[in-house]
Each structure stands twice: as C-alpha cells, then as structure tokens.
Write a protein that holds these residues in place. Structure first.
Motif, short mmCIF file in Angstrom:
data_model
loop_
_atom_site.label_atom_id
_atom_site.label_comp_id
_atom_site.label_asym_id
_atom_site.label_seq_id
_atom_site.Cartn_x
_atom_site.Cartn_y
_atom_site.Cartn_z
N LEU A 84 0.82 -1.20 0.00
CA LEU A 84 0.00 0.00 0.00
C LEU A 84 0.85 1.25 0.00
O LEU A 84 1.91 1.31 0.63
N GLY A 85 0.36 2.28 -0.69
CA GLY A 85 0.89 3.62 -0.58
C GLY A 85 -0.24 4.51 -0.12
O GLY A 85 -1.34 4.44 -0.67
N ALA A 108 14.20 5.23 5.54
CA ALA A 108 14.81 4.48 6.65
C ALA A 108 13.73 3.95 7.59
O ALA A 108 13.80 2.81 8.06
N LEU A 109 12.70 4.77 7.86
CA LEU A 109 11.59 4.32 8.71
C LEU A 109 10.85 3.14 8.08
O LEU A 109 10.34 2.26 8.78
N LYS A 110 10.80 3.14 6.75
CA LYS A 110 10.10 2.06 6.05
C LYS A 110 10.97 0.82 5.86
O LYS A 110 10.51 -0.18 5.31
N GLU A 116 19.19 0.68 -1.49
CA GLU A 116 17.86 0.86 -2.07
C GLU A 116 17.46 2.32 -2.06
O GLU A 116 16.91 2.85 -3.03
N THR A 117 17.76 3.01 -0.94
CA THR A 117 17.42 4.43 -0.81
C THR A 117 18.18 5.26 -1.83
O THR A 117 17.61 6.14 -2.49
N ALA A 118 19.45 5.00 -1.98
CA ALA A 118 20.27 5.76 -2.94
C ALA A 118 19.77 5.57 -4.36
O ALA A 118 19.86 6.49 -5.19
N LEU A 155 4.92 6.49 -2.75
CA LEU A 155 5.46 5.58 -3.76
C LEU A 155 6.78 4.95 -3.35
O LEU A 155 7.34 4.14 -4.09
N CYS A 156 7.26 5.29 -2.17
CA CYS A 156 8.61 4.92 -1.74
C CYS A 156 8.91 3.43 -1.87
O CYS A 156 9.99 3.04 -2.31
#
Length: 326
Positions: A84-85, A108-110, A116-118, A155-156
């Motif tokens: 879900l978003g 980071a919280l997710k 992956e973040t980069a 959308l993260c």
C-alpha cells in the motif's frame, strides 16, 4: 476478466456509544481491480475515513472480510501493508530538511537499505517533478511541491495500491489539476490500482474508471463514471451532480462516438449531425455551438437535470483524439 486486487465482502464497523451502537460502515461489498482507478465520494460523516482505515488494515471490521488476492488481510499483516501507498490530506514535515533528506528519513523508517534508498530517491524525485528542487528546504516549498513530496513518500516502497484521501483539499484549482494529472500519469507508468476519496467528483471524473458513492455508512451506488453521470440512481448522487455542474468551472468528460471523431477529421458530418446525435442530446449537457477549431459549447440539458439551475456555457476542446475535457 479483470482480477480484483482488494475486495470488501459484507463489511461492517460498529462503534459503541453508551447504550447506542453506531454503524460507521454498514454491510459494504465492493472490489477494486488490478490497475483500476476508483473514486469513493460521499458527504462528511458518510464513513469514508472508516472505510479507508479498514482498507489500510488500521481498523478491524466488526463483521465481514477484507481480502487481497483472495487472502484475508488480517492474515497477510505486514505483507499486505507493504503493498500500500497512502497519500493523506496533510502530513507533518521537518521544515529544515531538504526534499531528498526527508525522503531518505522516511525510507529508513520504512526499512529500505542505504543502497535501495540511494537508488530510489532520485527516481522518485524525477517521477514527481522535483528533480531540480533538491537543495531547497521544505519550509521554502509551495503547497503543490509539498504534495509532490507526499506522493513520493507514498510511492517509496513501490506500492500496488495507492490510497489517496482528499489529496488536493488545501490547494488552489490550478495546482489541484496538476496533482491529479501527476497521479494519473504515475498510475499508468507504475500499473497501480488507485482509490481516491474525495468530495469533488468533477475534479477526478475525467481520469477514474469507476465511482462508488457512500452515504450513511453504505455503498449506495457504484458504476463506471460515465454511466453514473448519465443515469444517477440514488438521490444523493443526483444532488451531488447537480451541485457539481451548476457553475462554469465544472469539469466533464465524454467519449465521442467513433464515427463522430472520424467526422471531424474527414469533414463528413455537419454541425447539425453532431447536435442531434443520440449520445449527445440524452446526456447532462447539450451542444449549443461548434466551430472549425473543434471547440464545442455546452449548456445544461434541462430535461436531464429536471429543473436544476442552469449553468454557464462550457467551452470544451477535443484532447487526445477521443475525449472531451471541460
């Protein structure tokens, strides 16, 4: 055949107030298909927020079942929520963060890894149109830019279903249109299902597949958008459409019959042919004028609205070859 992504089957949610039991959601049954864009519309107090919280797995229904891919979401747990978003009306920001810094914090919280973040953050900023705003502090962002950050957050993790709860309420009409167009584009690009909760059916009618009307905790009507516009069955739906289209800022979409579209390009149809086409004269609006630049002037069809107040003329231009946008 369309495959349901999520479905409600005879779902109810009751709250106890003293000796009184209140039904915030009452025997709701509906589904949303993979890749489908659905609107949920209804007055304040209709139960839209309760429905949204059950859809997100935050609330547990008193009775009935919410399923995703045939499985009860209560059993899927985090596996379901990861799909879900959520795009809320408002969101708390740390004003001294830049957009990318805030997105990295949320990632980071997710639970996204640094790698992956980069990889994801630059792509998210590009998708929501903020690639050039990376150095700005959030305190300097406009309302529309902040809403784009919220879309990026939703959308993260690459959701399969985007739930948007009145995402344009505090924005001016120009920015509202930009945000809705962005959601439409992202839905197509990412092949997401979208459920959008709103009071403004005119704003999103041109991009949704289906409308579900809520009233007093129930889904009282659901239909494809144009079918609902042409044949509203419930009194609330008729009142909502009358209120939506009684001013010149109304937005309306109507697919053109194929031979009419061809008539514009081949010049085989006269204006009179167009005015009297059955798909035109039986709808909510009547064509009153036509010119060589494909502009159509509409006014309210008094027979359709059965005495509703007249609206001002709408100037409508053919866009994308087969649709009319007001």
């Amino acid at each position: 055949m369309d495959e349901p992504f999520v479905s409600f089957t005879d779902v109810s949610k009751y709250y106890q107030t003293g000796s009184v039991r209140v039904a915030a959601a009452d025997h709701m049954t509906f589904h949303v298909n993979k890749g489908e864009f659905c609107i949920i519309v209804g007055p304040s107090g209709a139960g839209k927020t309760t429905l949204m919280r059950m859809l997100c797995g935050i609330l547990t229904p008193t009775r009935g079942t919410v399923r995703c891919g045939g499985a009860d979401i209560a059993r899927l747990g985090e596996e379901y929520r990861a799909m879900l978003g959520y795009l809320p009306q408002d969101f708390g920001f740390y004003p001294d963060f830049t957009g990318p810094e805030f997105l990295r914090y949320i990632a980071a919280l997710k639970g996204l890894t640094r790698a992956e973040t980069a990889r994801r953050i630059p792509e998210l900023l590009r998708q929501v149109g903020l690639a050039d705003a990376g150095r700005k502090k959030l305190r300097a962002y406009s309302g529309g830019m902040r809403q784009r950050v919220m879309i990026a957050i939703a959308l993260c993790c690459g959701p399969k279903l985007l739930i948007a709860d009145e995402p344009t309420t505090a924005l001016d009409v120009t920015i509202q249109a930009q945000i809705m167009e962005l959601i439409r584009q992202l839905r197509r690009e990412l092949n997401m299902s979208v459920i959008l909760i709103t009071h403004d059916i005119g704003l999103v009618a041109q991009m949704a597949d289906r409308v579900m009307v809520m009233y007093a905790g129930q889904i009282v009507e659901q239909a494809p958008v144009l079918e609902l516009f042409d044949h509203p069955a419930h009194p609330y739906t008729r009142a909502l459409l009358q209120a939506t289209f009684q001013n010149s800022y109304a937005r309306y979409l109507m697919p053109l019959p194929k031979h009419v579209i061809e008539g514009f390009s081949d010049e085989e149809l006269t204006a009179n042919d167009w005015f009297n086409h059955p798909d035109v004269v039986s709808g909510p609006f009547m064509v009153t004028d036509y010119d060589q630049n494909h502009y159509i002037s509409y006014t309210a069809n008094e027979n359709y609205w059965k005495g509703a107040p007249k609206i001002d003329k709408l100037n409508i231009r053919i866009v994308e070859g087969s649709q009319l946008y007001a």
